[in-house]
Design a protein around this motif. Sequence first.
Motif, PDB file in Angstrom:
ATOM      1  N   SER A  50     -37.766  -7.272 -27.196  1.00 42.36           N
ATOM      2  CA  SER A  50     -38.053  -8.071 -28.382  1.00 42.36           C
ATOM      3  C   SER A  50     -38.670  -9.408 -28.002  1.00 42.36           C
ATOM      4  O   SER A  50     -39.581  -9.900 -28.677  1.00 42.36           O
ATOM      5  N   SER A 218     -37.661  -2.096 -43.200  1.00 43.54           N
ATOM      6  CA  SER A 218     -38.200  -1.912 -41.850  1.00 43.54           C
ATOM      7  C   SER A 218     -37.421  -2.741 -40.839  1.00 43.54           C
ATOM      8  O   SER A 218     -37.102  -2.270 -39.742  1.00 43.54           O
ATOM      9  N   CYS A 222     -34.455  -1.077 -37.968  1.00 45.12           N
ATOM     10  CA  CYS A 222     -34.605  -1.295 -36.533  1.00 45.12           C
ATOM     11  C   CYS A 222     -33.302  -1.716 -35.868  1.00 45.12           C
ATOM     12  O   CYS A 222     -33.197  -1.689 -34.637  1.00 45.12           O
ATOM     13  N   LEU A 225     -31.895   1.513 -34.803  1.00 41.79           N
ATOM     14  CA  LEU A 225     -32.837   2.027 -33.812  1.00 41.79           C
ATOM     15  C   LEU A 225     -32.508   1.502 -32.414  1.00 41.79           C
ATOM     16  O   LEU A 225     -32.650   2.219 -31.418  1.00 41.79           O
ATOM     17  N   TYR A 312     -39.525   8.669 -36.217  1.00 46.18           N
ATOM     18  CA  TYR A 312     -40.578   7.699 -35.906  1.00 46.18           C
ATOM     19  C   TYR A 312     -41.795   7.876 -36.812  1.00 46.18           C
ATOM     20  O   TYR A 312     -42.250   6.922 -37.456  1.00 46.18           O
ATOM     21  N   THR A 343     -40.408  -5.992 -36.957  1.00 44.18           N
ATOM     22  CA  THR A 343     -39.600  -4.834 -36.567  1.00 44.18           C
ATOM     23  C   THR A 343     -39.194  -4.892 -35.099  1.00 44.18           C
ATOM     24  O   THR A 343     -38.013  -4.990 -34.765  1.00 44.18           O
ATOM     25  N   TYR A 344     -40.183  -4.831 -34.210  1.00 43.78           N
ATOM     26  CA  TYR A 344     -39.888  -4.834 -32.775  1.00 43.78           C
ATOM     27  C   TYR A 344     -39.415  -6.203 -32.294  1.00 43.78           C
ATOM     28  O   TYR A 344     -38.743  -6.297 -31.261  1.00 43.78           O
ATOM     29  N   MET A 348     -35.207  -5.350 -34.063  1.00 44.46           N
ATOM     30  CA  MET A 348     -34.600  -4.795 -32.862  1.00 44.46           C
ATOM     31  C   MET A 348     -33.855  -5.858 -32.067  1.00 44.46           C
ATOM     32  O   MET A 348     -32.891  -5.549 -31.358  1.00 44.46           O
TER      33      MET A 348
END
Length: 417
Positions: A50, A218, A222, A225, A312, A343-344, A348
């Motif tokens: 991240s 979203s 995550c 995830l 995904y 998101t990432y 996350m």
Amino acid sequence: MNAATRVKLSFMMFLEFFIWGAWFVTLGTYLLTNLKTSATEVGVAFLTQSIGAIVAPFIIGLIADRFFSAQKILGVLHLVGAVVLYLASKAPDFSSFYPYVLLYMIVYMPTLALVNSISFRQMTNPSKEFPPIRVLGTLGWIVAGFTIGWLGWEKNGTLDLTFKTAAAASLILGLFSFTLPATPPIKREGKTTVSDILGLDAIKLLKNKSYLVFFLASVAICIPLAFYYNFTNPFLNEVGMQGAAGKQAFGQVSELVFMALMPFFFVRLGVKKMLAFGMLAWVLRYIFFAYGDIGNNYWMLIAGIVMHGICYDFFFVTGQIYTDNLAGERFKSAAQGFITLATYGVGMLIGFLISGPIVDSYKTGDNTHNWMQVWLIPAGIAGVVLVLFLLLFRDKNHMETDPSLDLSEQKDMRLDV
């Protein structure tokens, strides 16, 4: 694009994702078994992804886009990465290992955008020419997983070899990058602002209530995830699955299959149902993991892995297409950067922070955990996100398009939400 260029770009893409898949999938297992860390420290290590995702836009926006050729920056970053990965393989404990993985993710994450940029600049019709090249990246990840499983590095306790393998591949790609087609910086008028780099102009999309719901969903999805990325490999090894990394590569095979089927589902389901099925798949995956074992319920473990394609493609790829269509020509790039950062980067990051302590709280002995309770937590989070999404998201109509069109052609058609 001539055949020689196509081969070079395909080899570049294969190595790019082979490098990542060669060490990232088994990172949690390596930390828990080789370096004897806690699950919280595993989460902290994965958190570097991240951090890299947040830093990457600055490297691309401030350096690659304005001053140096993309292929040269790609080469330098991978050469640096090769050294860092090798040093990481020699680290005796977590305190000495962490600075290496942090530095590596800062230099690696920008390369994900660079390989795309280099590819697109050589193409006259990216929607047709890019997918056959990008699929080599997924193949690279698959080959890495199968190789680790076949060589038995998890079982033998020699996962330090994953870092050395990735370092060798990074060295090859670093040197090879200087032979790639020239991709000079694009001349632009005016100064590049932080808003431009992070895609913050796309924040205007949040005025659309449905997109706001999608955006928040979203970020929230995550969080569970992160549990998958952090602890699937340690979990599978702990319950006794042989060649776990190789089995996990079937998730990428599933991704390829469902990517090919997406045009069929898009036409018949529409945006809301596609996104909802993607989130539902996350719920089911974690339930399968919670109740699966290497006995009679072995099929649940395999099903949880294979569901990666739905998890995904149906959510993230559909979301990227939805974002692209809603943004319009002016904010397309900014919108994709914004959703990736959220998101990432943010989503996350939260998941990485909470997953480790949760797994530690269910530790039952030396390197053993109550995995049923662990996996039911992300299943519950994903379930709550799914219910709220179904209640609040409004999809006025489906994509009324010809099912014979491919995904790239359907992508260009507007979604009325």
